[in-house]
Design a protein around this motif. Structure first.
Motif, PDB file in Angstrom:
ATOM      1  N   ALA B  45      90.438 -44.288  39.999  1.00  0.00           N
ATOM      2  CA  ALA B  45      89.096 -44.315  39.407  1.00  0.00           C
ATOM      3  C   ALA B  45      88.266 -45.374  40.121  1.00  0.00           C
ATOM      4  O   ALA B  45      88.510 -45.678  41.275  1.00  0.00           O
ATOM      5  N   CYS B  46      87.308 -45.934  39.382  1.00  0.00           N
ATOM      6  CA  CYS B  46      86.331 -46.846  39.992  1.00  0.00           C
ATOM      7  C   CYS B  46      86.998 -47.998  40.735  1.00  0.00           C
ATOM      8  O   CYS B  46      86.512 -48.447  41.778  1.00  0.00           O
ATOM      9  N   CYS B  47      88.131 -48.511  40.225  1.00  0.00           N
ATOM     10  CA  CYS B  47      88.813 -49.616  40.894  1.00  0.00           C
ATOM     11  C   CYS B  47      89.176 -49.242  42.330  1.00  0.00           C
ATOM     12  O   CYS B  47      89.217 -50.108  43.205  1.00  0.00           O
ATOM     13  N   THR B  84      92.068 -45.792  36.138  1.00  0.00           N
ATOM     14  CA  THR B  84      92.502 -45.259  34.855  1.00  0.00           C
ATOM     15  C   THR B  84      93.654 -44.276  35.055  1.00  0.00           C
ATOM     16  O   THR B  84      93.502 -43.316  35.794  1.00  0.00           O
ATOM     17  N   GLY B 110      93.183 -53.812  37.833  1.00  0.00           N
ATOM     18  CA  GLY B 110      92.115 -53.499  36.893  1.00  0.00           C
ATOM     19  C   GLY B 110      92.587 -53.304  35.467  1.00  0.00           C
ATOM     20  O   GLY B 110      93.756 -53.019  35.197  1.00  0.00           O
ATOM     21  N   ALA B 111      91.637 -53.463  34.559  1.00  0.00           N
ATOM     22  CA  ALA B 111      91.937 -53.390  33.130  1.00  0.00           C
ATOM     23  C   ALA B 111      92.586 -52.058  32.752  1.00  0.00           C
ATOM     24  O   ALA B 111      93.485 -52.022  31.912  1.00  0.00           O
ATOM     25  N   CYS B 112      92.143 -50.973  33.372  1.00  0.00           N
ATOM     26  CA  CYS B 112      92.678 -49.655  33.010  1.00  0.00           C
ATOM     27  C   CYS B 112      94.171 -49.554  33.316  1.00  0.00           C
ATOM     28  O   CYS B 112      94.950 -49.126  32.480  1.00  0.00           O
ATOM     29  N   PRO B 118      88.647 -50.072  29.182  1.00  0.00           N
ATOM     30  CA  PRO B 118      87.608 -49.607  28.269  1.00  0.00           C
ATOM     31  C   PRO B 118      87.951 -48.277  27.607  1.00  0.00           C
ATOM     32  O   PRO B 118      87.328 -47.903  26.629  1.00  0.00           O
ATOM     33  N   PHE B 119      88.951 -47.567  28.149  1.00  0.00           N
ATOM     34  CA  PHE B 119      89.298 -46.255  27.586  1.00  0.00           C
ATOM     35  C   PHE B 119      90.559 -46.333  26.746  1.00  0.00           C
ATOM     36  O   PHE B 119      91.170 -45.325  26.440  1.00  0.00           O
ATOM     37  N   PRO B 143      85.655 -53.771  37.605  1.00  0.00           N
ATOM     38  CA  PRO B 143      86.855 -53.814  38.444  1.00  0.00           C
ATOM     39  C   PRO B 143      87.066 -55.228  38.982  1.00  0.00           C
ATOM     40  O   PRO B 143      86.143 -56.016  39.020  1.00  0.00           O
TER      41      PRO B 143
HETATM   42  S1  SF4 Z   1      89.260 -51.222  35.110  1.00  0.00           S
HETATM   43 FE1  SF4 Z   1      87.067 -50.789  35.050  1.00  0.00          FE
HETATM   44  S2  SF4 Z   1      86.508 -50.478  37.198  1.00  0.00           S
HETATM   45 FE2  SF4 Z   1      88.737 -50.278  37.064  1.00  0.00          FE
HETATM   46  S3  SF4 Z   1      89.155 -48.108  36.782  1.00  0.00           S
HETATM   47 FE3  SF4 Z   1      89.015 -49.027  34.751  1.00  0.00          FE
HETATM   48  S4  SF4 Z   1      86.879 -48.765  34.144  1.00  0.00           S
HETATM   49 FE4  SF4 Z   1      86.980 -48.455  36.359  1.00  0.00          FE
END
Ligand code: SF4
Lengths: 202, 212
Positions: B45-47, B84, B110-112, B118-119, B143
């Protein structure tokens, strides 16, 4: 663009006996919509696309709404309003630069009478989005060329966007729990601490 | 080789200043290993965008010897879980990990990848890849900036540098056999089965749940 009432009247003139109701939207956007009975839906959709004045050649968005059963009180009499699933289409005309015209269809209920005509034969763009509504809400689209789940895996049984959907309980690790999640994390901890004791007893 | 540690770092630095290089086979071996960590070309994903940025000219991960992003798990020894992990994707991620040859490393970026991010409360998001894979390093952020990924890589290199040659991950002494495979989750009717790999993951005990 002509008013939604004018569109309704023209539809009724072309398809006598069709069910078409105007659903008013009271918000500042005033994006009113037409609820269409499923019997004539495909013919009406084709007409909306081919009509000289409207030429709604583009379906930009298909989405679903879940209306669960609810209790309403009218004149001090309580009654259960049956639930249903609703599909919403946003139509535009690229050639005439019009839109959106919003049309809606409702299923009979939320359990067995959930088939609606697919509008993919009219707007090819509906194909994936109808699959998404099928996947997440459980609406069946009759006449869809390839009705399979699109986001969840094929073995999946639930419809996650329904309001009564319960997500799998993996809230066992919550660094900053709050509200509902706090309640679930606590429940989970109790379950975890209770389980080994049971094993020990047996 | 075995007594290399008796020469202290300050002795070595002293000798190095005088043009004498003292080293050990293990040091050279690990220096080589840690500067040719080949990540898998794999983003979720975005990361992943930040991971890509880290490999481009401005951040230039090539300075640390990891520029060779391999498109095949057979040729990679670092899995950067960048993004994610949906439940639908989780079996594929584990499968890729199983295909990578030992010794291999896993970074949760990353957090995911760490917790669902966030999800986290979504019905289709795995709440942390460590439920299925042995994560070596976590890089927090949403990220994380490319510098953070570089920092993570340097930390990983330090760790590789400390690995004793005789008990590297390939040897049974480290508890890992080369053929070790991790449990592949299957698609169930309501969730993936099993929802986590109990052999490597257990919910951490939390305090503070009872505060109001
Ligand atoms: S941690 Fe943030 S930037 Fe990274 S994949 Fe998840 S939502 Fe995207």
């Amino acid at each position: 663009m002509e008013t939604i009432e004018a569109i309704r009247d023209r539809i009724l003139a072309t398809f006598p006996g069709a069910e078409v109701t105007v659903v008013l939207n009271g918000s500042p956007s005033a994006q009113h919509s037409l609820r269409i009975g499923k019997a004539h839906a495909l013919a009406i959709a084709r007409w909306l696309r081919n009509d000289e004045a409207l030429s709604l050649d583009q379906c930009s968005n298909v989405t679903g709404v879940d209306w669960p059963e609810r209790e309403v009180t009218e004149n001090k009499v309580k009654r259960i309003e049956p639930g249903c699933l609703e599909v919403v289409y946003h139509l535009y005309s690229i050639s005439k630069r019009l839109g959106p015209v919003v049309i809606r269809m409702r299923t009979g209920n939320r359990t067995d009478d959930v088939t609606l005509p697919s509008l993919t034969p009219v707007w090819r763009a509906c194909e994936f989005q109808e699959r998404e509504v099928f996947d997440l809400f459980g609406v069946h689209f009759g006449g869809h060329p390839d009705l399979r789940r699109i986001l969840m895996w094929d073995e999946f049984k639930d419809h996650p966007m329904r309001r009564d959907y319960v997500a799998p309980d993996d809230f066992d690790w919550e660094p900053t729990p709050h509200d509902d999640v706090l309640a679930r994390a606590k429940e989970n901890r109790e379950k975890r601490t209770a389980a080994p004791a049971k094993e020990g007893g047996a | 080789m075995s007594d290399a540690s008796q020469v202290t770092q300050s002795d070595r630095d002293e000798m190095r200043r005088n043009g004498i290089l003292v080293t050990s086979i293990q040091e050279i071996y690990n220096w080589g290993r840690s500067h040719s960590v080949w990540p898998l070309q794999f983003g979720l994903a975005c990361c992943a965008i930040e991971m890509i940025a880290a490999s481009m000219a401005k951040y230039d991960i090539a300075r640390f010897g990891s520029e060779v992003f391999r498109p095949s798990p057979r040729q990679a020894d670092l899995l950067i879980v960048s993004g994610t992990v949906t439940k639908k994707m989780a079996p594929q991620v584990v499968r890729i990990w199983n295909l990578m040859p030992e010794p291999k490393f896993c970074i949760a970026m990353g957090a995911c990848a760490i917790s669902g991010g966030p999800f986290k409360q979504g019905y289709n998001v795995l709440k942390g890849i460590d439920r299925f894979l042995p994560v070596d390093l976590y890089i927090p952020g949403c990220p994380p900036r490319p510098e953070a990924l570089l920092h993570g890589l340097i930390e990983l290199q330090k760790r590789i540098g400390k690995e004793p040659m005789r008990t590297s991950r390939l040897s049974p002494a480290a508890g890992d056999s080369p053929a070790k495979t991790y449990v592949l989750p299957e698609f169930g009717e309501h969730d993936i089965v099993p929802p986590c790999n109990p052999a490597i993951w257990k919910a951490p005990e939390l305090t503070g749940l009872d505060r109001t």
